[in-house]
Design an enzyme around this catalytic site. Structure first.
Site, PDB file in Angstrom:
ATOM      1  N   ARG A  27      -0.290  12.876  -8.190  1.00  0.00           N
ATOM      2  CA  ARG A  27       0.616  13.456  -7.110  1.00  0.00           C
ATOM      3  C   ARG A  27       1.919  14.061  -7.791  1.00  0.00           C
ATOM      4  NH1 ARG A  27       1.147   9.480  -2.954  1.00  0.00           N
ATOM      5  NH2 ARG A  27      -0.868  10.131  -2.371  1.00  0.00           N
ATOM      6  N   TYR A  28       2.502  13.632  -8.606  1.00  0.00           N
ATOM      7  CA  TYR A  28       3.716  14.075  -9.243  1.00  0.00           C
ATOM      8  C   TYR A  28       3.273  14.937 -10.489  1.00  0.00           C
ATOM      9  CZ  TYR A  28       6.047  10.421  -6.203  1.00  0.00           C
ATOM     10  OH  TYR A  28       6.211   9.793  -5.224  1.00  0.00           O
TER      11      TYR A  28
ATOM     12  N   CYS B 198      -1.336 -10.597  -1.640  1.00  0.00           N
ATOM     13  CA  CYS B 198      -0.440 -10.408  -0.658  1.00  0.00           C
ATOM     14  C   CYS B 198      -0.557 -10.022   0.652  1.00  0.00           C
ATOM     15  CB  CYS B 198       0.888  -9.628  -1.420  1.00  0.00           C
ATOM     16  SG  CYS B 198       0.941  -9.972  -3.030  1.00  0.00           S
TER      17      CYS B 198
ATOM     18  N   ASP C 217       4.739  -0.033   4.003  1.00  0.00           N
ATOM     19  CA  ASP C 217       4.006   1.136   4.637  1.00  0.00           C
ATOM     20  C   ASP C 217       3.398   0.908   5.915  1.00  0.00           C
ATOM     21  OD1 ASP C 217       4.356   2.610   1.944  1.00  0.00           O
ATOM     22  OD2 ASP C 217       3.009   1.448   0.923  1.00  0.00           O
TER      23      ASP C 217
ATOM     24  N   ASP D  39       7.795   5.577   1.173  1.00  0.00           N
ATOM     25  CA  ASP D  39       6.655   6.176   0.597  1.00  0.00           C
ATOM     26  C   ASP D  39       6.077   6.873   1.708  1.00  0.00           C
ATOM     27  OD1 ASP D  39       5.100   7.160  -1.537  1.00  0.00           O
ATOM     28  OD2 ASP D  39       4.656   5.220  -2.170  1.00  0.00           O
TER      29      ASP D  39
ATOM     30  N   ARG E 132      -2.820  -1.784  -0.507  1.00  0.00           N
ATOM     31  CA  ARG E 132      -4.040  -1.367  -0.653  1.00  0.00           C
ATOM     32  C   ARG E 132      -5.059  -2.335  -0.262  1.00  0.00           C
ATOM     33  NH1 ARG E 132      -2.153  -0.119  -6.338  1.00  0.00           N
ATOM     34  NH2 ARG E 132      -0.798   1.980  -6.107  1.00  0.00           N
TER      35      ARG E 132
ATOM     36  N   LYS F  59       7.508   9.467  -2.766  1.00  0.00           N
ATOM     37  CA  LYS F  59       8.647   8.704  -2.327  1.00  0.00           C
ATOM     38  C   LYS F  59      10.021   9.282  -2.130  1.00  0.00           C
ATOM     39  CE  LYS F  59       6.938   5.163  -5.854  1.00  0.00           C
ATOM     40  NZ  LYS F  59       5.772   5.964  -6.177  1.00  0.00           N
TER      41      LYS F  59
ATOM     42  N   ARG G 172       3.137  12.564 -13.996  1.00  0.00           N
ATOM     43  CA  ARG G 172       2.636  10.999 -14.255  1.00  0.00           C
ATOM     44  C   ARG G 172       1.570  10.823 -12.979  1.00  0.00           C
ATOM     45  NH1 ARG G 172       7.149  12.050 -11.348  1.00  0.00           N
ATOM     46  NH2 ARG G 172       8.051  10.987  -9.888  1.00  0.00           N
TER      47      ARG G 172
ATOM     48  N   CYS H  37      -6.368  -9.563  -7.832  1.00  0.00           N
ATOM     49  CA  CYS H  37      -5.127 -10.032  -7.967  1.00  0.00           C
ATOM     50  C   CYS H  37      -5.092 -11.501  -8.128  1.00  0.00           C
ATOM     51  CB  CYS H  37      -4.204  -9.370  -6.835  1.00  0.00           C
ATOM     52  SG  CYS H  37      -4.178  -7.930  -6.594  1.00  0.00           S
TER      53      CYS H  37
ATOM     54  N   CYS I 263      -0.004  -6.512   1.462  1.00  0.00           N
ATOM     55  CA  CYS I 263      -0.486  -5.455   0.483  1.00  0.00           C
ATOM     56  C   CYS I 263      -0.931  -4.133   1.143  1.00  0.00           C
ATOM     57  CB  CYS I 263      -1.820  -5.958  -0.273  1.00  0.00           C
ATOM     58  SG  CYS I 263      -2.362  -4.752  -1.524  1.00  0.00           S
TER      59      CYS I 263
HETATM   60  C1  LIG Z   1       4.969   5.545  -7.001  1.00  0.00           C
HETATM   61  C2  LIG Z   1       4.320   6.406  -7.530  1.00  0.00           C
HETATM   62  C3  LIG Z   1       4.468   6.736  -9.168  1.00  0.00           C
HETATM   63  C4  LIG Z   1       5.601   6.643  -9.969  1.00  0.00           C
HETATM   64  O1  LIG Z   1       6.913   6.867  -9.177  1.00  0.00           O
HETATM   65  P1  LIG Z   1       8.144   6.982  -9.977  1.00  0.00           P
HETATM   66  O2  LIG Z   1       9.024   7.381  -8.914  1.00  0.00           O
HETATM   67  O3  LIG Z   1       8.109   7.596 -11.212  1.00  0.00           O
HETATM   68  O4  LIG Z   1       8.513   5.208 -10.247  1.00  0.00           O
HETATM   69  C5  LIG Z   1       3.374   7.673  -9.559  1.00  0.00           C
HETATM   70  N1  LIG Z   1       2.354   8.218  -8.729  1.00  0.00           N
HETATM   71  C6  LIG Z   1       2.136   7.766  -7.562  1.00  0.00           C
HETATM   72  C7  LIG Z   1       0.868   8.099  -7.021  1.00  0.00           C
HETATM   73  C8  LIG Z   1       2.845   6.967  -7.012  1.00  0.00           C
HETATM   74  O5  LIG Z   1       2.877   6.507  -5.740  1.00  0.00           O
HETATM   75  S1  SF4 Z   2       0.724  -6.153  -3.432  1.00  0.00           S
HETATM   76 FE1  SF4 Z   2      -1.415  -5.924  -3.279  1.00  0.00          FE
HETATM   77  S2  SF4 Z   2      -2.059  -4.957  -5.272  1.00  0.00           S
HETATM   78 FE2  SF4 Z   2      -0.203  -5.923  -5.633  1.00  0.00          FE
HETATM   79  S3  SF4 Z   2      -0.253  -8.036  -6.230  1.00  0.00           S
HETATM   80 FE3  SF4 Z   2      -0.346  -8.134  -4.209  1.00  0.00          FE
HETATM   81  S4  SF4 Z   2      -2.546  -7.987  -3.540  1.00  0.00           S
HETATM   82 FE4  SF4 Z   2      -2.282  -7.178  -5.741  1.00  0.00          FE
END
Ligand SMILES: *Cc1c(COP(=O)(O)O)cnc(C)c1O
Ligand code: SF4
Length: 383
Positions: A127-128, A144, A308, A345, A149, A352, A131, A140, A147
Site C-alpha cells: 500500500r505504501y 484476541c 478498526d 487506519d 483480521r 494510517k 514497505r 496465533c 482482532c
Molecule cells: C501499518 C502498515 C504498514 C507499516 O506502517 P508504518 O507506519 O511504517 O509502521 C505497512 N503496510 C501496511 C499495509 C500497513 O497497514
Molecule cells: S490481534 Fe489478531 S493477529 Fe494479532 S495476535 Fe491477536 S488474534 Fe492474532
C-alpha cells in the site's frame, strides 16, 4: 565489555508475578516454561474455561454462538493473568467472547483496511511506496477478541501454504522499491524457528531490503516463545525490529519482562502498537502506566490505534475524542518517549492517519500563536 545481567537488577522486581490457576498449580516448571506445551494446552472449549475462571452466563452464550466464526484460544500463561472473579478484567475482555461479537453494524467491514484489495499477490499487501505487509501464517497463541483480521485468523482453510510464501518472496525480490518488510499474520512466531529463519535469510539476501519487523503478540500472550535458540537465530539477520501489542499494564509481567530483555540484549529494537479498547485502556492513566512499564522493558510506545471498523468489535470502539484526549494527557506531562502516535487506519485502505490535539491557536502570516501542554500561549515568528 560486560554489563550487569538485567534479570538481577531491581527493575524486574517491579513487574507482576502471577499465580498459576489451580488446574496447573502442580504442573512442572519445565512444562510451564515450554512454549510448545503452552500451545498444546490452550483453552479452546467451555469445559476447559470453566476450570480456570467463574464463567458468566453471557460468556457461555457468547462462546456457543461465536466460536464457529472466530475460535477461542487462550494459552495457560495468558489465562493465569485473568482475574477469575471479575467479568471486566482487561485480560478476560481481550480473550473470552462477549455478546457484542454478534452485533454487526451496517457500516462495518469484513476487511476494513482493504488488505485483500491491495494484494498484488496473495499474502502481500503493498500500500505504501517503500514497505509491505507479508502474511506468513494465520495462527496465533491467543485469539484476541478485538482482532481486525478475524476474517482470516484462526481459519485453518486460509493457512499460508508454501507456494504462497514463495510467491510473496518472489514479489518482494522483484520490487526494488521495497526496503522495509512487516512480517505478519496471524502471528509470525507461530511459525517454527526453521521456517522463520528461511524467511529472514531469504529477505536478508535481497540487496534492496534494509529492515524488517516481526509483528508479534507472543511477548504478551506466550513470552515462553522467546527462547535462546530463537534470539540466537534472529540476531544473525539484523537490523530486526519487533512490533508487539501490549494493551494493559496487567500484561507487563516478569515473564514478558524476560522475553523483552532477551530480544533487546540480542540487539532487537522493540516497538509497541496498542489498540484503544473501550473498558480496557480508554483512559490516560492506564495508558500512561502501561507506557512507563513498557519503557522499563525497553519497549518504545509506537502507535495507539483507533479500533478498526471490523465486524463484531463495535463493543470495543471508543469515540475518537478519547484517543486525542489521551495524547493531550501524555505530551508534556511525561517523557516524550512514552508518547506514541495516535492513528486511525482509514477504512477502505487509505492507510494510517495521525490525529493530535490542536496546538496552533492562530496563525497570522509569519506569526504563529501556539499553546503548550499547560494551555499557555506563546508566539513564534518566522524570519
Ligand atoms: C501499518 C502498515 C504498514 C507499516 O506502517 P508504518 O507506519 O511504517 O509502521 C505497512 N503496510 C501496511 C499495509 C500497513 O497497514
Ligand atoms: S490481534 Fe489478531 S493477529 Fe494479532 S495476535 Fe491477536 S488474534 Fe492474532
Amino acid at each position: 565489555m560486560s554489563y550487569e545481567i538485567v534479570t538481577k537488577n531491581n527493575v524486574r522486581d517491579r513487574f507482576i508475578s502471577y499465580n498459576k490457576p489451580t488446574i496447573w498449580r502442580d504442573c512442572d516448571a519445565k512444562d510451564w516454561n515450554n512454549w510448545i506445551w503452552q500451545q498444546q494446552k490452550r483453552i479452546k472449549s467451555m469445559e476447559q474455561l470453566e476450570k480456570v475462571i467463574a464463567v458468566t452466563e453471557e460468556e457461555r452464550t457468547a462462546f456457543a454462538k461465536s466460536h464457529e466464526m472466530f475460535n477461542m484460544g487462550i494459552t495457560p500463561y495468558y489465562a493465569s493473568l485473568i482475574d477469575k472473579n471479575d467479568p471486566n478484567c482487561p485480560i478476560r475482555l481481550q480473550s473470552v467472547p462477549k455478546m457484542g461479537e454478534l452485533h454487526i453494524l451496517p457500516e462495518e467491514y469484513e476487511d476494513p483496511l482493504a488488505e485483500e484489495r491491495d494484494m498484488p499477490v496473495p499474502g502481500v499487501t503493498h500500500r505504501y511506496p517503500d514497505r509491505v505487509l507479508f502474511y506468513t501464517t494465520h495462527n496465533c497463541p491467543v485469539y484476541c477478541r478485538h482482532c481486525t483480521r478475524k476474517r482470516k485468523v484462526s481459519d485453518p482453510s486460509s493457512a499460508t501454504a508454501q507456494k504462497q510464501l514463495e510467491d510473496g518472496l518472489v514479489y518482494i525480490e522483484s520490487h526494488k522499491e521495497i526496503r522495509d518488510v512487516v512480517i505478519s499474520g496471524g502471528d509470525p512466531l507461530s511459525n517454527s524457528d526453521e521456517r522463520l529463519e528461511y524467511i529472514l535469510s531469504r529477505l536478508r539476501a535481497m540487496d534492496h531490503i534494509e529492515v524488517f519487523r516481526l509483528g508479534t503478540r507472543n511477548l504478551v500472550t506466550l513470552p515462553q516463545r522467546i527462547t535462546d535458540a530463537f534470539v540466537n537465530m534472529v540476531k544473525k539477520y539484523h537490523p530486526v525490529f519487533i512490533h508487539t501489542h501490549f494493551n494493559h499494564p496487567k500484561e507487563c509481567t516478569q515473564e514478558s519482562f524476560d522475553a523483552c530483555a532477551k530480544l533487546a540484549d540480542a540487539g532487537c529494537v522493540i516497538n509497541n502498537q496498542m489498540v484503544l479498547l473501550k473498558g480496557i485502556n480508554d483512559d490516560p492513566k492506564t495508558v500512561k502506566m502501561l507506557n512507563h512499564k513498557l519503557l522499563m522493558m525497553r519497549v518504545r510506545p509506537y502507535y495507539i490505534f483507533q479500533c478498526d471498523m471490523s465486524q463484531g468489535i463495535s463493543h470495543f470502539r471508543t469515540p475518537i475524542e478519547v484517543g486525542i484526549n489521551i495524547i493531550e494527557n501524555l505530551r508534556g506531562w511525561t517523557s516524550g518517549m512514552a508518547v506514541p502516535h495516535y492513528v486511525v487506519d482509514a477504512p477502505g485502505g487509505g492507510g494510517k492517519i495521525p490525529l493530535m490535539p490542536n496546538y496552533v491557536v492562530k496563525r497570522d502570516n509569519k506569526k504563529w500563536e501556539l499553546r503548550n501542554f499547560r494551555q499557555q500561549n506563546y508566539t513564534y515568528k518566522e524570519p
